[in-house]
Scaffold this motif. Structure first.
Motif, PDB file in Angstrom:
ATOM      1  N   PRO A  48       0.830  -1.216   0.000  1.00  0.00           N
ATOM      2  CA  PRO A  48       0.000   0.000   0.000  1.00  0.00           C
ATOM      3  C   PRO A  48       0.863   1.264   0.000  1.00  0.00           C
ATOM      4  O   PRO A  48       1.842   1.374   0.726  1.00  0.00           O
ATOM      5  N   LEU A  49       0.476   2.201  -0.875  1.00  0.00           N
ATOM      6  CA  LEU A  49       1.129   3.508  -0.956  1.00  0.00           C
ATOM      7  C   LEU A  49       0.091   4.597  -0.772  1.00  0.00           C
ATOM      8  O   LEU A  49      -1.100   4.387  -1.006  1.00  0.00           O
ATOM      9  N   CYS A  50       0.545   5.773  -0.346  1.00  0.00           N
ATOM     10  CA  CYS A  50      -0.354   6.924  -0.196  1.00  0.00           C
ATOM     11  C   CYS A  50      -0.862   7.321  -1.572  1.00  0.00           C
ATOM     12  O   CYS A  50      -0.083   7.458  -2.516  1.00  0.00           O
ATOM     13  N   ARG A  51      -2.156   7.502  -1.680  1.00  0.00           N
ATOM     14  CA  ARG A  51      -2.773   7.846  -2.955  1.00  0.00           C
ATOM     15  C   ARG A  51      -2.325   9.216  -3.435  1.00  0.00           C
ATOM     16  O   ARG A  51      -2.257   9.483  -4.622  1.00  0.00           O
ATOM     17  N   ASN A  52      -1.988  10.116  -2.509  1.00  0.00           N
ATOM     18  CA  ASN A  52      -1.672  11.481  -2.888  1.00  0.00           C
ATOM     19  C   ASN A  52      -0.198  11.685  -3.226  1.00  0.00           C
ATOM     20  O   ASN A  52       0.120  12.288  -4.236  1.00  0.00           O
ATOM     21  N   ASP A  53       0.707  11.199  -2.392  1.00  0.00           N
ATOM     22  CA  ASP A  53       2.113  11.503  -2.619  1.00  0.00           C
ATOM     23  C   ASP A  53       2.982  10.279  -2.895  1.00  0.00           C
ATOM     24  O   ASP A  53       4.183  10.416  -3.097  1.00  0.00           O
ATOM     25  N   GLY A  54       2.435   9.077  -2.933  1.00  0.00           N
ATOM     26  CA  GLY A  54       3.185   7.889  -3.289  1.00  0.00           C
ATOM     27  C   GLY A  54       4.139   7.385  -2.225  1.00  0.00           C
ATOM     28  O   GLY A  54       4.896   6.455  -2.470  1.00  0.00           O
ATOM     29  N   ALA A  55       4.101   7.949  -1.033  1.00  0.00           N
ATOM     30  CA  ALA A  55       4.947   7.469   0.060  1.00  0.00           C
ATOM     31  C   ALA A  55       4.343   6.192   0.619  1.00  0.00           C
ATOM     32  O   ALA A  55       3.190   5.853   0.336  1.00  0.00           O
TER      33      ALA A  55
END
Length: 155
Positions: A48-55
């Motif tokens: 899983p990655l952050c949808r907004n910043d890809g972190a």
């Protein structure tokens, strides 16, 4: 990675956690709702990655938003419901209690705001009828008589 675990992202290790403001304001709560809704998890082959910043999920802002909302009084189930709802502009009452808005108001709330639970009450404006025009039924527009055009003609 779970929400409470320490991140291994190099940016997180350099910058650290975003501090939670000591006296929470309604603005902090609004920003926290936006943070948890916008920075949700998105599944990728690597995890899983952050949808907004890809972190790596949860990112710094998502963790900050959760901590602010937990400090504000929301439990895990309510925060998950906000995320599922998907609206980053949803209103969370301030101050918040499990049964609804609290009767104890922070400094700056007026007596009328306390009576209306902090919502702005709009009263209908008085209708002004120009002289020489008959009032009509409510909801029906009143058009003044046309005497001259409002702008000069092109020709």
């Amino acid at each position: 990675m779970r929400v409470g675990e320490q991140s291994t992202d190099p940016i997180d290790q350099v910058l650290g956690e975003v501090p939670v403001p000591a006296p929470l304001t309604p603005e902090d709560v609004r920003l926290a709702v936006r943070a948890v809704v916008v920075h949700t998890a998105e599944e990728w082959p690597t995890g899983p990655l952050c949808r907004n910043d890809g972190a790596s999920y949860p990112c710094r802002l998502h963790r900050w938003g959760r901590r602010v909302l937990e400090t504000h009084g929301l439990n895990e189930r309510q925060i998950e419901a906000l995320i599922r709802h998907g609206n980053p502009f949803v209103h969370v009452p301030f101050p918040f209690t499990a049964t609804g808005p609290s009767s104890a108001r922070p400094a700056g709330y007026s007596a009328q705001a306390a009576r209306t639970n902090g919502l702005t009450v709009r009263h209908p404006a008085a209708r002004v009828v120009p002289p020489g025009v008959r009032p009509t039924a409510p909801g029906r527009p009143v058009t003044p008589p046309v005497t001259a055009p409002r702008w000069p003609r092109a020709s």
